[in-house]
Design a protein around this motif. Sequence first.
Motif, PDB file in Angstrom:
ATOM      1  N   ASP A  68      34.544  33.418  43.061  1.00  0.00           N
ATOM      2  CA  ASP A  68      34.074  33.416  41.676  1.00  0.00           C
ATOM      3  C   ASP A  68      32.639  32.902  41.596  1.00  0.00           C
ATOM      4  O   ASP A  68      31.821  33.395  40.836  1.00  0.00           O
ATOM      5  CB  ASP A  68      34.997  32.563  40.802  1.00  0.00           C
ATOM      6  CG  ASP A  68      35.029  31.103  41.234  1.00  0.00           C
ATOM      7  OD1 ASP A  68      35.128  30.852  42.440  1.00  0.00           O
ATOM      8  OD2 ASP A  68      34.948  30.222  40.361  1.00  0.00           O
ATOM      9  N   SER A  96      39.989  29.509  45.153  1.00  0.00           N
ATOM     10  CA  SER A  96      39.056  28.922  44.193  1.00  0.00           C
ATOM     11  C   SER A  96      39.763  27.831  43.408  1.00  0.00           C
ATOM     12  O   SER A  96      40.938  27.955  43.073  1.00  0.00           O
ATOM     13  CB  SER A  96      38.523  29.979  43.232  1.00  0.00           C
ATOM     14  OG  SER A  96      37.642  29.390  42.296  1.00  0.00           O
ATOM     15  N   GLU A 100      38.068  30.715  35.637  1.00  0.00           N
ATOM     16  CA  GLU A 100      38.537  30.956  34.281  1.00  0.00           C
ATOM     17  C   GLU A 100      37.756  32.034  33.528  1.00  0.00           C
ATOM     18  O   GLU A 100      38.199  32.509  32.501  1.00  0.00           O
ATOM     19  CB  GLU A 100      38.474  29.646  33.484  1.00  0.00           C
ATOM     20  CG  GLU A 100      39.390  28.556  34.031  1.00  0.00           C
ATOM     21  CD  GLU A 100      40.826  29.018  34.152  1.00  0.00           C
ATOM     22  OE1 GLU A 100      41.301  29.737  33.261  1.00  0.00           O
ATOM     23  OE2 GLU A 100      41.472  28.670  35.152  1.00  0.00           O
ATOM     24  N   ARG A 105      37.292  37.252  36.601  1.00  0.00           N
ATOM     25  CA  ARG A 105      38.681  37.474  36.991  1.00  0.00           C
ATOM     26  C   ARG A 105      38.995  38.965  37.044  1.00  0.00           C
ATOM     27  O   ARG A 105      39.687  39.435  37.937  1.00  0.00           O
ATOM     28  CB  ARG A 105      39.623  36.767  36.015  1.00  0.00           C
ATOM     29  CG  ARG A 105      39.600  35.245  36.135  1.00  0.00           C
ATOM     30  CD  ARG A 105      40.538  34.623  35.112  1.00  0.00           C
ATOM     31  NE  ARG A 105      41.910  35.035  35.371  1.00  0.00           N
ATOM     32  CZ  ARG A 105      42.717  34.433  36.226  1.00  0.00           C
ATOM     33  NH1 ARG A 105      42.293  33.406  36.924  1.00  0.00           N
ATOM     34  NH2 ARG A 105      43.952  34.850  36.393  1.00  0.00           N
ATOM     35  N   LYS A 109      40.007  40.837  40.491  1.00  0.00           N
ATOM     36  CA  LYS A 109      41.353  41.415  40.583  1.00  0.00           C
ATOM     37  C   LYS A 109      41.311  42.933  40.745  1.00  0.00           C
ATOM     38  O   LYS A 109      42.013  43.500  41.582  1.00  0.00           O
ATOM     39  CB  LYS A 109      42.161  41.040  39.336  1.00  0.00           C
ATOM     40  CG  LYS A 109      43.620  41.460  39.401  1.00  0.00           C
ATOM     41  CD  LYS A 109      44.376  40.926  38.208  1.00  0.00           C
ATOM     42  CE  LYS A 109      45.832  41.383  38.242  1.00  0.00           C
ATOM     43  NZ  LYS A 109      46.571  40.843  39.396  1.00  0.00           N
ATOM     44  N   LEU A 113      40.316  42.740  44.919  1.00  0.00           N
ATOM     45  CA  LEU A 113      41.667  42.495  45.416  1.00  0.00           C
ATOM     46  C   LEU A 113      42.673  43.562  45.027  1.00  0.00           C
ATOM     47  O   LEU A 113      43.727  43.652  45.614  1.00  0.00           O
ATOM     48  CB  LEU A 113      42.164  41.133  44.904  1.00  0.00           C
ATOM     49  CG  LEU A 113      41.383  39.913  45.384  1.00  0.00           C
ATOM     50  CD1 LEU A 113      41.983  38.656  44.798  1.00  0.00           C
ATOM     51  CD2 LEU A 113      41.404  39.834  46.892  1.00  0.00           C
ATOM     52  N   ALA A 116      46.769  42.274  43.040  1.00  0.00           N
ATOM     53  CA  ALA A 116      46.933  41.038  43.811  1.00  0.00           C
ATOM     54  C   ALA A 116      47.992  40.135  43.205  1.00  0.00           C
ATOM     55  O   ALA A 116      48.232  40.144  42.001  1.00  0.00           O
ATOM     56  CB  ALA A 116      45.606  40.283  43.881  1.00  0.00           C
ATOM     57  N   GLU A 117      48.600  39.359  44.066  1.00  0.00           N
ATOM     58  CA  GLU A 117      49.530  38.331  43.624  1.00  0.00           C
ATOM     59  C   GLU A 117      48.753  37.029  43.435  1.00  0.00           C
ATOM     60  O   GLU A 117      47.957  36.634  44.297  1.00  0.00           O
ATOM     61  CB  GLU A 117      50.626  38.117  44.666  1.00  0.00           C
ATOM     62  CG  GLU A 117      51.623  37.040  44.283  1.00  0.00           C
ATOM     63  CD  GLU A 117      52.674  36.816  45.340  1.00  0.00           C
ATOM     64  OE1 GLU A 117      53.516  35.908  45.165  1.00  0.00           O
ATOM     65  OE2 GLU A 117      52.659  37.544  46.351  1.00  0.00           O
ATOM     66  N   GLU A 118      48.968  36.372  42.305  1.00  0.00           N
ATOM     67  CA  GLU A 118      48.280  35.119  42.024  1.00  0.00           C
ATOM     68  C   GLU A 118      49.213  33.946  42.297  1.00  0.00           C
ATOM     69  O   GLU A 118      50.345  33.922  41.837  1.00  0.00           O
ATOM     70  CB  GLU A 118      47.802  35.078  40.571  1.00  0.00           C
ATOM     71  CG  GLU A 118      46.754  36.141  40.256  1.00  0.00           C
ATOM     72  CD  GLU A 118      46.167  35.967  38.863  1.00  0.00           C
ATOM     73  OE1 GLU A 118      46.329  34.873  38.286  1.00  0.00           O
ATOM     74  OE2 GLU A 118      45.553  36.919  38.364  1.00  0.00           O
ATOM     75  N   ILE A 119      48.727  32.986  43.063  1.00  0.00           N
ATOM     76  CA  ILE A 119      49.499  31.796  43.398  1.00  0.00           C
ATOM     77  C   ILE A 119      48.736  30.578  42.912  1.00  0.00           C
ATOM     78  O   ILE A 119      47.573  30.376  43.274  1.00  0.00           O
ATOM     79  CB  ILE A 119      49.731  31.689  44.917  1.00  0.00           C
ATOM     80  CG1 ILE A 119      50.499  32.924  45.412  1.00  0.00           C
ATOM     81  CG2 ILE A 119      50.483  30.411  45.260  1.00  0.00           C
ATOM     82  CD1 ILE A 119      50.635  32.980  46.915  1.00  0.00           C
ATOM     83  N   TYR A 120      49.379  29.776  42.077  1.00  0.00           N
ATOM     84  CA  TYR A 120      48.754  28.570  41.549  1.00  0.00           C
ATOM     85  C   TYR A 120      49.424  27.350  42.165  1.00  0.00           C
ATOM     86  O   TYR A 120      50.644  27.258  42.214  1.00  0.00           O
ATOM     87  CB  TYR A 120      48.883  28.511  40.015  1.00  0.00           C
ATOM     88  CG  TYR A 120      48.104  29.580  39.299  1.00  0.00           C
ATOM     89  CD1 TYR A 120      46.782  29.358  38.917  1.00  0.00           C
ATOM     90  CD2 TYR A 120      48.679  30.817  39.011  1.00  0.00           C
ATOM     91  CE1 TYR A 120      46.058  30.344  38.271  1.00  0.00           C
ATOM     92  CE2 TYR A 120      47.968  31.813  38.360  1.00  0.00           C
ATOM     93  CZ  TYR A 120      46.655  31.569  37.998  1.00  0.00           C
ATOM     94  OH  TYR A 120      45.947  32.547  37.358  1.00  0.00           O
TER      95      TYR A 120
END
Length: 257
Positions: A68, A96, A100, A105, A109, A113, A116-120
């Motif tokens: 980002d 990252s 935000e 983003r 995405k 990517l 894509a799968e987002e993992i927090y």
Amino acid sequence: VKNAEQILKFSGFKVGMICGGEELKYQKAMLRKNPEIIVGTPGRLAEHIAHKSTDFSGLEFLVLDEADRMLDMGLSDDVLKITNTCRTERQTLLFSATMEQKGLRHLIKQVILGDAEEIYIDEKPNAINQQMLIADDFKHKEKLLLALLQKAEFEKAIVFTNTKARATQLDNFLRYNKFRVGALHGDITQDQRKVTLDHFRQGRTSILVATDVAARGLDIPGVELVVNIDMAYSGDEYLHRIGRTGRANSEGKAVSM
């Protein structure tokens, strides 16, 4: 690069570094040896792509750290040049701490990517004691900084400024007042940057005056104090600045003027 070499010490894998500050011909020679892992900056990698000295057709993993920030700094063209030369059958990973902005983003995405799968990872932040000092002008800030550094107990401290000129000014000011200090900003060459950071890590200097070039990706044990003599331009950059302290379950202090 050092971390990768330590992890892969007994694997037989070779690690190469591609960044500015070194002549292209030396890096081309390294690339011809076909290292399994390349750690690089987008601008210099894009140069090698233009010189046709890279071949990413067999690349299996593409890792974008702080992507980002790369895009926010106007490096999106270089990042896209890199991704476009990689084979499509790959795994792409993006890391990252702050991401935000909706425009970034979307670009990350959809263009980089794809689906894509987002993992927090929601972890409790380390204890960083944040304080603010009110100052009349920059001369007043210098006096406050001097008093703070003389009275505070710390192993290492980082002082953040918003401009290269102010970083140089503060570096001279602190040296005049007998502090062991180094400076880090955009006009510092790669070799100078390495020497400055090595001295800071080894404790030969105890204070680093830096612009936001040091706000991300800098993990140095013993940084117990961060001072924003200039306030960051955004909340994200503020978080990254103060995040240089309070790392690895340790406590830290951040003072903003």
